[in-house]
Design a protein around this motif. Structure first.
Motif, short mmCIF file in Angstrom:
data_model
loop_
_atom_site.label_atom_id
_atom_site.label_comp_id
_atom_site.label_asym_id
_atom_site.label_seq_id
_atom_site.Cartn_x
_atom_site.Cartn_y
_atom_site.Cartn_z
N ARG A 128 25.04 -20.31 -1.37
CA ARG A 128 24.69 -20.14 -2.79
C ARG A 128 23.64 -21.16 -3.21
NH1 ARG A 128 29.19 -21.86 -5.97
NH2 ARG A 128 27.90 -23.59 -6.63
N GLY A 143 19.79 -20.21 -3.99
CA GLY A 143 19.31 -20.53 -5.33
C GLY A 143 18.10 -21.43 -5.31
N GLY A 147 17.55 -18.64 -9.81
CA GLY A 147 17.74 -19.73 -8.85
C GLY A 147 18.56 -20.86 -9.44
N LEU A 180 22.16 -19.70 -9.80
CA LEU A 180 22.86 -19.66 -8.52
C LEU A 180 23.24 -21.07 -8.06
CD1 LEU A 180 23.54 -17.03 -7.13
CD2 LEU A 180 21.73 -17.47 -5.51
N ILE A 181 22.34 -22.02 -8.21
CA ILE A 181 22.65 -23.40 -7.84
C ILE A 181 23.86 -23.90 -8.62
CG2 ILE A 181 21.82 -25.79 -7.97
CD1 ILE A 181 18.96 -24.60 -7.44
N THR A 227 26.92 -15.55 -10.29
CA THR A 227 26.51 -15.45 -8.88
C THR A 227 26.36 -14.01 -8.41
OG1 THR A 227 27.48 -17.60 -8.37
CG2 THR A 227 27.14 -16.10 -6.52
N SER A 251 22.80 -12.44 -7.46
CA SER A 251 22.65 -12.07 -6.06
C SER A 251 22.20 -10.62 -5.90
CB SER A 251 23.96 -12.30 -5.30
OG SER A 251 24.26 -13.67 -5.28
#
Length: 135
Positions: free
Chosen positions: A12, A16, A59, A62-63, A68, A72
Motif C-alpha cells: 500500500r 501510494g 497516492g 493510499l500512503i 484504499t 486501488s
C-alpha cells in the motif's frame, strides 16, 4: 498483525508513493505536455488532468490508508488504459525506443491485490471509521 497484513502495508505504501511521485511529476512537468501526449494517443487532453489528480491525491490517500479499495480500483483502471493505449505495442520489455508494459503490469497487480485484500493494518481510514462506528 500477521505477515500478510505487514505485506499489504508495504504494498500500500509503495504503490501510494509510486503514484504520488508520478502525479507530482505530471504537475511539475506541465500538465499541458501530458495532455498533448494523451491527445497523441487518441485520448481527450483533459483526461491528463484527471489522471494527474487521481495519482497525486490517490497516492497520498493510499500512503495514509484512506479509501484504499476505491483508490486501488482507480489505479488499476489507469494502468489498464496505459497498457492498452501506450505500452502494449512496445511489448513486455519494450522495443528499444520505449519501455514496455512490465512496470504497469506490476503496478496493476499491486492495485488489484489491495482492492481485494484486507489492508486495514496501520491505516488512518481504519482508525477514523472504527472510532466513528463506536460512537
Amino acid at each position: 498483525m500477521n505477515r500478510n497484513d505487514a505485506g499489504a502495508v508495504v504494498l500500500r505504501v509503495i504503490l501510494g508513493l509510486t503514484f504520488f511521485i508520478h502525479g507530482l511529476s505530471k504537475f511539475q512537468g506541465g500538465l499541458g505536455n501530458t495532455a498533448g501526449f494523451f491527445e497523441s494517443l487518441g485520448m481527450p487532453g483533459f483526461s491528463a488532468y484527471v489522471v494527474a489528480v487521481i495519482e497525486l491525491v490517490g497516492g497520498i490517500m493510499l500512503i495514509l490508508g484512506i479509501g484504499t479499495r476505491i483508490v486501488s480500483v482507480l489505479f488499476a483502471g489507469i494502468m489498464l488504459v496505459a497498457i492498452f493505449t501506450a505500452k502494449l505495442a512496445a511489448g513486455f520489455l519494450g522495443n528499444g525506443q520505449m519501455a514496455g508494459y512490465e512496470l504497469e503490469l506490476a503496478l496493476l497487480a499491486m492495485a488489484i491485490f489491495l482492492a481485494l485484500a484486507n489492508s486495514a493494518a496501520f491505516s488512518l481510514g481504519n482508525k477514523i471509521f472504527r472510532s466513528a462506528a463506536r460512537k
